[in-house]
Write a protein that holds these residues in place. Sequence first.
Motif, short mmCIF file in Angstrom:
data_model
loop_
_atom_site.label_atom_id
_atom_site.label_comp_id
_atom_site.label_asym_id
_atom_site.label_seq_id
_atom_site.Cartn_x
_atom_site.Cartn_y
_atom_site.Cartn_z
N THR A 101 0.82 -1.19 0.00
CA THR A 101 0.00 0.00 0.00
C THR A 101 0.86 1.25 0.00
OG1 THR A 101 -1.66 -1.18 1.25
CG2 THR A 101 -1.82 1.22 1.24
N THR A 130 1.39 4.63 1.28
CA THR A 130 0.90 5.49 2.35
C THR A 130 1.15 6.97 2.07
OG1 THR A 130 2.99 5.24 3.52
CG2 THR A 130 1.22 3.73 4.12
N MET A 132 -1.76 9.55 2.19
CA MET A 132 -2.56 9.71 3.40
C MET A 132 -2.44 11.08 4.04
SD MET A 132 -2.16 6.02 5.24
CE MET A 132 -3.29 6.51 6.54
N THR A 135 -10.14 2.51 5.19
CA THR A 135 -8.69 2.34 5.13
C THR A 135 -8.27 1.84 3.75
OG1 THR A 135 -6.81 1.11 6.07
CG2 THR A 135 -8.93 -0.02 6.03
N PRO A 136 -7.08 2.24 3.28
CA PRO A 136 -6.59 1.72 2.00
C PRO A 136 -6.08 0.30 2.09
CG PRO A 136 -4.94 3.15 2.97
CD PRO A 136 -6.16 3.25 3.86
N TYR A 137 -5.92 -0.23 3.30
CA TYR A 137 -5.35 -1.55 3.46
C TYR A 137 -6.41 -2.62 3.23
CZ TYR A 137 -2.46 1.66 6.12
OH TYR A 137 -1.74 2.74 6.52
N ARG A 138 -6.01 -3.67 2.56
CA ARG A 138 -6.87 -4.82 2.34
C ARG A 138 -6.04 -6.09 2.51
NH1 ARG A 138 -9.89 -1.52 2.99
NH2 ARG A 138 -11.68 -0.79 1.76
N GLU A 189 -2.10 -5.44 4.94
CA GLU A 189 -2.06 -4.97 3.56
C GLU A 189 -1.93 -6.11 2.54
OE1 GLU A 189 2.58 -3.88 2.73
OE2 GLU A 189 1.20 -2.26 3.26
#
Length: 287
Positions: A2, A4, A7, A151-154, A207
Amino acid sequence: MTDTTAMGGTTGGLGSLPENANPALVAAAKGAAEAYRAARAAHDRRALAETVAMGADGTPTMRIDRIVEDAVIDALTKHPVNILSEESGWIDKASAYSLVIDPLDGSANGAAGVPLTAFAGAVAVDGEFTESLTVWLDTGRVWWAHRDTPTPYRTSGRTTLDGAALSMLRPHTAKPGPAAAWWAAASRAARVRILSTTCLEAALVAEGATDAFADACSDTHRLVDLAAAQVMVTRAGGAVRDVHGRGIVLDTDLTRRWSGVVAATPDLADELAEVLADAQKDADQAD
């Protein structure tokens, strides 16, 4: 991995953070990062690894731990928050807000010069974890999450242990139960890594860089190791468990232990915990 950088602005040598990040959490992380760099510059490996005290968790405190935590506590002086930290324990400021922090996760790595160390912290409001920040201290890269913010995290989304990419604490071969549990999980995985930094490994689960992380029944984890993951990994679609089903909740007693499981999905977390617990039980009964 990801990115960051999207952000927010850069903060004191750390990666990008959103403007609404808790200021006490940011101050703690900044203090840890600065102290870690200074400690590595000022001391050799032997001095950094020297035991200088016993921590509130009942384990030896290395000099590098003491330097980094002292800087974090100092950075929080002006912030009216309670603090639960690995070496100093519980510092009560009669606030509804508490910071649960591991100033330097991967102390042995840091002392030896292995670039796998992390700061991790979580904010608890009236006992409920709401926000987390993990910093890879050797690079400044950050993972921030809030339970009420997208959140951008998956995570990877993996649901089964067979063929998974798995990180674990080192095998405790002197104990039949934990040793059997370690090998039971490792034999099902496609890849196993031992990085010796729980907080950073949890971020990699969040992530999707790895599928799961676990302590194979050695009861090594303290709350400071798992609190940030509770927010970050859960928000990314994963789950945090204890092998034996003990709740991971705010508790000021740092001698309390867990065998944490951090996984891409609840299904994978439950399966991994079951495999570990069953293997330990079988080995202990046979011993």
